[in-house]
Design a protein around this motif. Structure first.
Motif, PDB file in Angstrom:
ATOM      1  N   UNK A 206       0.846  -1.200   0.000  1.00 33.95           N
ATOM      2  CA  UNK A 206       0.000   0.000   0.000  1.00 33.95           C
ATOM      3  C   UNK A 206       0.880   1.249   0.000  1.00 33.95           C
ATOM      4  N   UNK A 207       0.389   2.302  -0.662  1.00 34.74           N
ATOM      5  CA  UNK A 207       1.205   3.507  -0.741  1.00 34.74           C
ATOM      6  C   UNK A 207       0.342   4.714  -1.063  1.00 34.74           C
ATOM      7  N   UNK A 208       0.949   5.892  -0.924  1.00 35.54           N
ATOM      8  CA  UNK A 208       0.294   7.151  -1.274  1.00 35.54           C
ATOM      9  C   UNK A 208       1.177   7.868  -2.279  1.00 35.54           C
ATOM     10  N   UNK A 209       0.556   8.363  -3.350  1.00 37.36           N
ATOM     11  CA  UNK A 209       1.252   9.146  -4.365  1.00 37.36           C
ATOM     12  C   UNK A 209       1.023  10.627  -4.087  1.00 37.36           C
ATOM     13  N   UNK A 210       2.091  11.362  -3.926  1.00 32.54           N
ATOM     14  CA  UNK A 210       2.019  12.792  -3.620  1.00 32.54           C
ATOM     15  C   UNK A 210       2.456  13.591  -4.846  1.00 32.54           C
ATOM     16  N   UNK A 211       1.650  14.599  -5.182  1.00 36.96           N
ATOM     17  CA  UNK A 211       2.030  15.564  -6.221  1.00 36.96           C
ATOM     18  C   UNK A 211       1.783  16.965  -5.681  1.00 36.96           C
TER      19      UNK A 211
END
Length: 214
Positions: A206-211
């Motif tokens: 599981x992960x979070x993509x940050x922009x």
């Protein structure tokens, strides 16, 4: 008084995780063994199956739900009495429209300001942001206005390789001043006073993509 919002891209009791680390994280913020947890099933049209799944979750000994299609007589004060408010998944656009019609958005803001922990998955995650990417329209993914409790745009069930991810990428590139969060299943973000505090996961991939994150 600190204000807490915990947003799940997917996972937790709504996706069949028993004793989920994500659910437990949100509940532990109350400092209580059995906090009062209220489920808002608006996004599913108050579906009985979803409501029953909540009561079977074992989150706490103090569970209740907040129906809007058949509201209780004390519905205006019920949310303000909770320790945790959990918003479920479903149709985000319809949920927000109903909330605004009934003034639930204002009540939730008051709860937030008074220290009630706000939590949710999918629709219940993206609704707290300025903007969210939703599949409420079955023909295409769209960006819609959220409640604005947290700055930026959020996308739940984010895998980084579909039409939703394409829209996320296009939006982040064309709106460089807007922080964007792509939250995968089994990942969650904890915001304190509107600022990102921590990422929590219950599965290794599981992960979070940050922009454009601040």
């Amino acid at each position: 008084m600190d204000k807490h919002i915990v947003v799940l891209g997917g996972g937790g009791w709504m996706m069949g995780e028993k004793h989920s680390k994500l659910d437990r994280y949100a509940l532990d913020l109350t400092g209580k063994r059995d906090p009062k947890v209220c489920y808002l099933p608006t996004a599913t049209g108050d579906a009985e199956e979803a409501i029953q799944r909540f009561y079977d979750s074992g989150l706490s000994c103090n569970l209740t739900h907040f129906p809007l299609f058949k509201p209780d007589s004390n519905w205006r004060t019920k949310l303000q009495e909770q320790d945790v408010i959990y918003v479920g998944g479903g149709n985000t656009r319809s949920m927000l429209a109903i909330w605004r019609e009934w003034g639930i958005d204002t009540i939730l803001k008051e709860c937030y300001e008074n220290g009630v922990v706000l939590c949710g998955m999918s629709a219940g995650a993206i609704c707290w942001f300025d903007l969210g990417i939703t599949d409420s329209n079955p023909e295409e993914y769209t960006v819609i206005d959220g409640l604005g409790f947290v700055r930026g745009l959020a996308s739940a069930h984010f895998n980084g390789s579909d039409e939703k991810a394409d829209l996320f990428s296009d939006f982040s590139q064309n709106n460089s001043s807007v922080p964007c969060y792509g939250i995968s299943d089994y990942a969650a973000l904890h915001f304190i006073n509107g600022q990102l505090y921590q990422t929590v996961t219950s599965k290794f991939d599981a992960k979070v993509t940050f922009e454009n994150a601040l």
